[in-house]
Every structure is written in C-alpha cells, then in structure tokens.
Design a protein around this motif. Structure first.
Motif, PDB file in Angstrom:
ATOM      1  N   PRO A  20       0.931  -1.329   0.049  1.00  0.00           N
ATOM      2  CA  PRO A  20       0.019   0.050   0.026  1.00  0.00           C
ATOM      3  C   PRO A  20       0.937   1.258  -0.065  1.00  0.00           C
ATOM      4  O   PRO A  20       0.596   2.330  -0.718  1.00  0.00           O
ATOM      5  CB  PRO A  20      -0.814  -0.243   1.314  1.00  0.00           C
ATOM      6  N   ILE A  21       2.128   1.338   0.795  1.00  0.00           N
ATOM      7  CA  ILE A  21       2.752   2.476   0.701  1.00  0.00           C
ATOM      8  C   ILE A  21       3.526   2.739  -0.456  1.00  0.00           C
ATOM      9  O   ILE A  21       3.740   3.800  -1.066  1.00  0.00           O
ATOM     10  CB  ILE A  21       3.792   2.501   1.933  1.00  0.00           C
ATOM     11  N   GLU A  22       3.833   1.616  -1.138  1.00  0.00           N
ATOM     12  CA  GLU A  22       4.502   1.714  -2.648  1.00  0.00           C
ATOM     13  C   GLU A  22       3.422   2.407  -3.540  1.00  0.00           C
ATOM     14  O   GLU A  22       3.515   3.420  -4.228  1.00  0.00           O
ATOM     15  CB  GLU A  22       4.859   0.434  -3.151  1.00  0.00           C
ATOM     16  N   ILE A  23       1.999   2.014  -3.548  1.00  0.00           N
ATOM     17  CA  ILE A  23       1.017   2.583  -4.364  1.00  0.00           C
ATOM     18  C   ILE A  23       0.724   3.973  -3.930  1.00  0.00           C
ATOM     19  O   ILE A  23       0.662   4.830  -4.929  1.00  0.00           O
ATOM     20  CB  ILE A  23      -0.336   1.767  -4.212  1.00  0.00           C
ATOM     21  N   ALA A  24       0.629   4.363  -2.631  1.00  0.00           N
ATOM     22  CA  ALA A  24       0.376   5.726  -2.197  1.00  0.00           C
ATOM     23  C   ALA A  24       1.569   6.755  -2.669  1.00  0.00           C
ATOM     24  O   ALA A  24       1.547   7.599  -3.161  1.00  0.00           O
ATOM     25  CB  ALA A  24       0.560   5.908  -0.698  1.00  0.00           C
ATOM     26  N   THR A  44      -4.303  11.630   7.338  1.00  0.00           N
ATOM     27  CA  THR A  44      -2.953  11.975   7.772  1.00  0.00           C
ATOM     28  C   THR A  44      -2.455  12.700   6.796  1.00  0.00           C
ATOM     29  O   THR A  44      -2.058  12.363   5.741  1.00  0.00           O
ATOM     30  CB  THR A  44      -2.198  10.956   8.262  1.00  0.00           C
ATOM     31  N   PRO A  45      -1.850  13.980   6.966  1.00  0.00           N
ATOM     32  CA  PRO A  45      -1.220  14.628   5.905  1.00  0.00           C
ATOM     33  C   PRO A  45       0.211  13.738   5.367  1.00  0.00           C
ATOM     34  O   PRO A  45       0.777  13.281   6.210  1.00  0.00           O
ATOM     35  CB  PRO A  45      -0.572  16.104   6.352  1.00  0.00           C
ATOM     36  N   ALA A  46       0.198  13.841   3.988  1.00  0.00           N
ATOM     37  CA  ALA A  46       1.361  13.022   3.461  1.00  0.00           C
ATOM     38  C   ALA A  46       2.835  13.714   3.789  1.00  0.00           C
ATOM     39  O   ALA A  46       2.484  15.054   4.139  1.00  0.00           O
ATOM     40  CB  ALA A  46       1.309  13.182   1.959  1.00  0.00           C
ATOM     41  N   PRO A  47       3.693  13.170   4.215  1.00  0.00           N
ATOM     42  CA  PRO A  47       4.207  11.868   3.572  1.00  0.00           C
ATOM     43  C   PRO A  47       4.109  10.962   4.734  1.00  0.00           C
ATOM     44  O   PRO A  47       5.004  10.115   5.106  1.00  0.00           O
ATOM     45  CB  PRO A  47       5.680  11.921   3.146  1.00  0.00           C
ATOM     46  N   ALA A  48       3.093  10.809   5.463  1.00  0.00           N
ATOM     47  CA  ALA A  48       3.098  10.190   6.773  1.00  0.00           C
ATOM     48  C   ALA A  48       2.661   8.448   6.393  1.00  0.00           C
ATOM     49  O   ALA A  48       2.267   8.455   5.347  1.00  0.00           O
ATOM     50  CB  ALA A  48       1.735  10.443   7.549  1.00  0.00           C
ATOM     51  N   PRO A  49       3.351   7.700   6.765  1.00  0.00           N
ATOM     52  CA  PRO A  49       3.215   6.274   6.422  1.00  0.00           C
ATOM     53  C   PRO A  49       2.070   5.749   6.610  1.00  0.00           C
ATOM     54  O   PRO A  49       1.202   6.019   7.548  1.00  0.00           O
ATOM     55  CB  PRO A  49       4.320   5.512   7.369  1.00  0.00           C
ATOM     56  N   LEU A  50       1.622   4.796   5.965  1.00  0.00           N
ATOM     57  CA  LEU A  50       0.313   3.956   6.016  1.00  0.00           C
ATOM     58  C   LEU A  50       0.464   3.144   7.043  1.00  0.00           C
ATOM     59  O   LEU A  50       1.315   2.472   7.009  1.00  0.00           O
ATOM     60  CB  LEU A  50      -0.303   3.392   4.751  1.00  0.00           C
ATOM     61  N   THR A  51      -0.517   2.819   7.975  1.00  0.00           N
ATOM     62  CA  THR A  51      -0.591   1.770   8.869  1.00  0.00           C
ATOM     63  C   THR A  51      -1.724   0.895   8.534  1.00  0.00           C
ATOM     64  O   THR A  51      -2.617   1.121   8.182  1.00  0.00           O
ATOM     65  CB  THR A  51      -0.427   2.330  10.206  1.00  0.00           C
TER      66      THR A  51
END
Length: 51
Positions: A20-24, A44-51
C-alpha cells in the motif's frame, strides 16, 4: 475528489507484491508531477506512512 481502491493478494511471490505504501508513493509522484499537491491517505497529511 475521492478515490477508492480495493485489492487482494493471492499466493504471490514476495518479490512481486506491491505494498500500500508503494501505491501511495507512486500516486503522489504522479499527482506532484502534474502540479497537484501530495494526496492525503487515512486522514494524515502526506508523507505520513500508511499503517
């Protein structure tokens, strides 16, 4: 704009899995290359990691 994605992973070799983080990150690279701000994921404002 609202985009909704859904996906599933079946018996895929580890080297072929797209996370998912690669897609984001790829979506943000595309939007920024077109002059748009980075997208926000999970509130969450980017570039926050997806969890």
């Amino acid at each position: 704009m609202t985009l909704t994605f859904s996906g599933s992973v079946m018996d895929t070799p580890t080297g072929n899995v797209i996370t998912p983080i690669e897609i984001a990150n790829l979506l943000n690279e595309l939007t920024e290359s077109r002059g748009w701000p980075a997208a926000t994921f999970y509130g969450t404002p980017a570039p926050a990691p997806l969890t």
